[in-house]
Design a protein around this motif. Sequence first.
Motif, PDB file in Angstrom:
ATOM      1  N   GLU A 232       0.753  -1.299  -0.184  1.00 21.60           N
ATOM      2  CA  GLU A 232      -0.002   0.085  -0.095  1.00 21.60           C
ATOM      3  C   GLU A 232       0.906   1.190   0.056  1.00 21.60           C
ATOM      4  OE1 GLU A 232      -1.996  -3.344   1.481  1.00 21.60           O
ATOM      5  OE2 GLU A 232      -0.468  -2.608   2.214  1.00 21.60           O
ATOM      6  N   GLN A 233       2.017   1.416   0.977  1.00 20.47           N
ATOM      7  CA  GLN A 233       2.831   2.496   1.025  1.00 20.47           C
ATOM      8  C   GLN A 233       3.510   2.444  -0.662  1.00 20.47           C
ATOM      9  OE1 GLN A 233       5.040   0.942   4.426  1.00 20.47           O
ATOM     10  NE2 GLN A 233       4.586   2.858   5.528  1.00 20.47           N
ATOM     11  N   TYR A 234       3.986   1.605  -1.080  1.00 21.33           N
ATOM     12  CA  TYR A 234       4.922   1.554  -2.014  1.00 21.33           C
ATOM     13  C   TYR A 234       3.954   2.238  -3.477  1.00 21.33           C
ATOM     14  CZ  TYR A 234       7.846  -0.283  -5.980  1.00 21.33           C
ATOM     15  OH  TYR A 234       8.471  -0.281  -7.109  1.00 21.33           O
ATOM     16  N   ASN A 235       2.804   1.640  -3.602  1.00 14.80           N
ATOM     17  CA  ASN A 235       2.060   2.017  -4.582  1.00 14.80           C
ATOM     18  C   ASN A 235       1.554   3.453  -4.444  1.00 14.80           C
ATOM     19  OD1 ASN A 235       1.864  -0.430  -5.456  1.00 14.80           O
ATOM     20  ND2 ASN A 235      -0.132  -1.157  -4.430  1.00 14.80           N
ATOM     21  N   LEU A 236       1.428   3.948  -3.151  1.00 15.45           N
ATOM     22  CA  LEU A 236       1.196   5.314  -2.919  1.00 15.45           C
ATOM     23  C   LEU A 236       2.274   6.239  -3.334  1.00 15.45           C
ATOM     24  CD1 LEU A 236      -0.759   7.602  -1.711  1.00 15.45           C
ATOM     25  CD2 LEU A 236       0.304   7.001   0.499  1.00 15.45           C
TER      26      LEU A 236
END
Length: 454
Positions: A232-236
Amino acid sequence: MKTSTITESGTTNIQTSSLPKLPISKIWMINFGFLGVQMAFSLQSSNMGRIFQTLGANPNNLGWFFIVPPLAGLIIQPLVGKYSDRTWIPHLGRRIPYLILGILVAFSVLLLLPNAGSFGFSFTQALWFGALAITFLDLSNNVSMQPYKMMIADMVEEDQRGLAYSIQGFFSNSGSILASVIPFVLTALGIANIAPKGEVPLSVKIAFYIGATVLILSSLVTIFKVKEYSPEQYNLYHHISQEELKEKKSFLTLLKEAPKIFWVVSLIQFFSWFGFQYLWTYATGAISQNIWNTEAPASSGFQAAGNWYGIMSAVQAISAVIWSLVLTRVTNKSSKLVYSSSLIAGATGLILMAVLHDRYFLVVSFILIGIAWASMHTFPFTLVSNAINGSNMGAYLGLFNGSICVPQIAASLLSFVLFPVLGSSFPVMIAVAGIAMGIGAIIVHFVNSNYFGK
């Protein structure tokens, strides 16, 4: 935070980046394990010619053994990149599971490779065992190296990536220093540096055992100290949409969509790594021929030349460490000139090495070669990682590794023609390496300056 990217036309677009600025200590921890990985790689590259000639390989056939490592990288690194882009294992991460697998295999092979001539094998069996061990060592080294390069692209914002790859270069060259000086130090301590015909000296064996230990310990620091961003963090942070996540692009499609800088830098890399492939293949023979006046692998002179090459490799690595620190302070405006000048320095060092007959003067050659080595580990990955999309970051960096592997394969194949045509002369092959690197330096001047940033 604002960052800039370069379009195909060379103009600058401004976009918002969500990647947080990392403390320097975190960037050091991301790179720390590269110390052991590079030590393993350096032990392999600097001792391959020595080991196989000691086992009895014909110098005309050395190219076959040096094809294996880059061929392994050409196949493995894109696969590691592609599949790790889509991997997530709780408590381990995206790239670190591949790192763990790589270091475990590399550790085992480092213990086996230098013993190829000590298991009672016949000459042919020992060579096959050595070739198989080299294959697995390079496969595992490639699996281990790629996660470090990708974690920088994953976790470090663009403004810090040049610094991050310079720090990686620092650890890389520190590992090379250790790998280079250990056989010499062990010999100075009284460990045997010669062995019965067909066997590798004990000094080299112990060096490999020490390398295996450093590989495990340094890698554990990164494994336990670095926590990768969650999906989730990576995609954001990388602005990856759900639609992009569902897209499945082949390597061919990714190459077709690769930005222009990918191909320009790959061409520079081709000539740069072509030169280093011949350095690794023919350095011991060139030093032995020019300075110890012998080409006999079983002679004490040849083994002494092997040790001296190890010391010179340490000089190269120390030079590269210092130059890596210098590169952390280079401005974007001057990067193009520094990149080109660094490769010119390396070309000059290689040509000097081909003609010098005093071992102490070789220090100058390897200082210049170290400058080129540092630049080759900083500028290319910085330029390419800043130009690619986060959803395929690992796959693109894996494909870009082809710019390192292809020239090594080409150089090895061409050596079967060049080496006999050029009189089977080790020093002449080193001169060819210098000419190749000089061509790479010239090509840098054709890079659009905007790619180096404003």
